[in-house]
Design a protein around this motif. Structure first.
Motif, mmCIF file in Angstrom:
data_model
loop_
_atom_site.group_PDB
_atom_site.id
_atom_site.type_symbol
_atom_site.label_atom_id
_atom_site.label_comp_id
_atom_site.label_asym_id
_atom_site.label_seq_id
_atom_site.Cartn_x
_atom_site.Cartn_y
_atom_site.Cartn_z
ATOM 1 N N ASP A 157 -8.172 -9.783 0.105
ATOM 2 C CA ASP A 157 -8.990 -8.575 -0.049
ATOM 3 C C ASP A 157 -8.267 -7.315 0.417
ATOM 4 O OD1 ASP A 157 -11.072 -10.042 -1.109
ATOM 5 O OD2 ASP A 157 -12.162 -10.196 0.782
ATOM 6 N N TRP A 158 -7.422 -7.433 1.458
ATOM 7 C CA TRP A 158 -6.765 -6.246 2.004
ATOM 8 C C TRP A 158 -5.795 -5.585 1.022
ATOM 9 C CZ3 TRP A 158 -1.593 -7.244 2.154
ATOM 10 C CH2 TRP A 158 -1.169 -8.546 2.400
ATOM 11 N N LEU A 159 -5.440 -6.274 -0.067
ATOM 12 C CA LEU A 159 -4.602 -5.651 -1.098
ATOM 13 C C LEU A 159 -5.422 -4.775 -2.043
ATOM 14 C CD1 LEU A 159 -1.909 -8.185 -2.365
ATOM 15 C CD2 LEU A 159 -1.561 -5.896 -1.472
ATOM 16 N N CYS A 160 -6.761 -4.911 -1.994
ATOM 17 C CA CYS A 160 -7.651 -4.139 -2.876
ATOM 18 C C CYS A 160 -7.193 -4.259 -4.332
ATOM 19 C CB CYS A 160 -7.717 -2.681 -2.436
ATOM 20 S SG CYS A 160 -8.356 -2.475 -0.774
ATOM 21 N N PHE A 161 -6.917 -5.466 -4.749
ATOM 22 C CA PHE A 161 -6.396 -5.771 -6.076
ATOM 23 C C PHE A 161 -7.441 -5.465 -7.137
ATOM 24 C CE2 PHE A 161 -5.791 -8.777 -9.555
ATOM 25 C CZ PHE A 161 -4.454 -8.591 -9.848
ATOM 26 N N ASP A 162 -7.042 -4.691 -8.146
ATOM 27 C CA ASP A 162 -7.973 -4.293 -9.197
ATOM 28 C C ASP A 162 -7.229 -4.261 -10.530
ATOM 29 O OD1 ASP A 162 -10.282 -3.264 -10.471
ATOM 30 O OD2 ASP A 162 -9.611 -1.208 -10.116
ATOM 31 N N GLU A 175 -2.251 -3.928 -16.324
ATOM 32 C CA GLU A 175 -2.189 -2.820 -15.369
ATOM 33 C C GLU A 175 -3.084 -3.140 -14.179
ATOM 34 O OE1 GLU A 175 -2.850 1.071 -17.223
ATOM 35 O OE2 GLU A 175 -2.631 0.020 -19.148
ATOM 36 N N TYR A 176 -2.524 -2.998 -12.971
ATOM 37 C CA TYR A 176 -3.252 -3.247 -11.732
ATOM 38 C C TYR A 176 -3.207 -2.005 -10.860
ATOM 39 C CZ TYR A 176 -1.375 -7.915 -12.907
ATOM 40 O OH TYR A 176 -0.982 -9.048 -13.543
ATOM 41 N N ARG A 177 -4.060 -2.007 -9.873
ATOM 42 C CA ARG A 177 -3.972 -1.051 -8.773
ATOM 43 C C ARG A 177 -4.066 -1.903 -7.516
ATOM 44 N NH1 ARG A 177 -2.717 3.951 -8.494
ATOM 45 N NH2 ARG A 177 -3.928 4.531 -10.282
ATOM 46 N N ILE A 178 -3.147 -1.667 -6.569
ATOM 47 C CA ILE A 178 -3.156 -2.372 -5.296
ATOM 48 C C ILE A 178 -2.990 -1.346 -4.177
ATOM 49 C CG2 ILE A 178 -2.225 -4.539 -6.220
ATOM 50 C CD1 ILE A 178 0.503 -3.703 -5.020
ATOM 51 N N LYS A 179 -3.264 -1.776 -2.964
ATOM 52 C CA LYS A 179 -2.951 -0.974 -1.782
ATOM 53 C C LYS A 179 -1.901 -1.773 -1.016
ATOM 54 C CE LYS A 179 -7.100 1.726 -1.459
ATOM 55 N NZ LYS A 179 -8.247 2.131 -0.656
ATOM 56 N N ALA A 180 -0.666 -1.385 -1.184
ATOM 57 C CA ALA A 180 0.444 -2.153 -0.620
ATOM 58 C C ALA A 180 0.790 -1.679 0.787
ATOM 59 C CB ALA A 180 1.651 -2.073 -1.546
ATOM 60 N N GLY A 185 -1.859 1.079 3.131
ATOM 61 C CA GLY A 185 -3.110 1.294 2.426
ATOM 62 C C GLY A 185 -3.055 2.314 1.303
ATOM 63 N N TRP A 186 -1.837 2.738 0.928
ATOM 64 C CA TRP A 186 -1.709 3.703 -0.165
ATOM 65 C C TRP A 186 -1.925 3.024 -1.500
ATOM 66 C CZ3 TRP A 186 3.531 5.859 1.916
ATOM 67 C CH2 TRP A 186 3.268 6.707 2.992
ATOM 68 N N PRO A 187 -2.780 3.594 -2.361
ATOM 69 C CA PRO A 187 -2.964 3.012 -3.691
ATOM 70 C C PRO A 187 -1.681 3.122 -4.508
ATOM 71 C CG PRO A 187 -4.440 4.890 -3.347
ATOM 72 C CD PRO A 187 -3.588 4.767 -2.134
ATOM 73 N N MET A 188 -1.427 2.097 -5.273
ATOM 74 C CA MET A 188 -0.194 2.030 -6.027
ATOM 75 C C MET A 188 -0.463 1.339 -7.367
ATOM 76 S SD MET A 188 3.174 0.189 -4.520
ATOM 77 C CE MET A 188 3.552 1.497 -3.375
ATOM 78 N N ALA A 189 0.113 1.875 -8.422
ATOM 79 C CA ALA A 189 0.006 1.243 -9.739
ATOM 80 C C ALA A 189 1.052 0.140 -9.846
ATOM 81 C CB ALA A 189 0.223 2.280 -10.834
#
Length: 153
Positions: free
Chosen positions: A37-42, A58-63, A66-70
């Motif tokens: 969950d801590w990766l906020c995988f979407d 295409e994903y969005r994660i918080k690597a 906690g910065w969102p990253m494509a």
């Protein structure tokens, strides 16, 4: 300068038939269920119920921090039900090549993940790898291992 290539290899046996493992793993929508969950995988793109060569996801994660990253991957190889390969096209790594192998071993299916990856930003990237990324990847694969046992026994 040639980047340093790192490798992760993980083997796990699950007590399920090969076809059941393939059905689960070929569906990109299931990746979120085995990601911490801590990766906020979407997943941001529409995906079919079973991948195919050339599929772009295409994903969005918080690597880091906690910065969102494509992150954009392409499914480059599929040989159902034995393996598939995803490769990063855009994202946090300079290079990412992830092989997923599935093999019937009688008592279930042996799954082998082989990841080759390289960090961006030269020496700075290697330092970040040593301090953060290597541990994070270990945590992600440990989570995945535990979650698969929960899901499949």
């Amino acid at each position: 300068m040639t980047p340093r290539i790192f490798q992760i290899k993980q083997v796990q046996v699950l007590p399920i038939p090969l076809v059941e493992a393939w059905t689960f793993f070929c569906d990109p929508r299931n990746l979120g269920a085995i990601t911490p969950d801590w990766l906020c995988f979407d997943i941001r793109s529409e995906v079919p119920p079973c991948m195919y060569p050339g599929l772009i996801i295409e994903y969005r994660i918080k690597a880091l921090a906690g910065w969102p990253m494509a992150w954009v991957t392409e499914i480059t190889h599929v040989a159902a039900p034995n393996y598939f390969v995803d490769e990063q096209r855009f994202g946090p790594y300079r290079f990412w090549h992830h092989q997923h192998h599935f093999r019937d071993v009688g008592e279930g299916v042996e799954m082998t993940d082989i990841v080759h990856y390289a960090m961006p930003y030269g020496v700075l990237g290697l330092a970040v790898h040593k301090l953060v990324v290597a541990k994070r990847l270990e945590q992600i694969f440990a989570f995945r291992r535990r979650k698969l046992v929960e899901l499949f026994g």
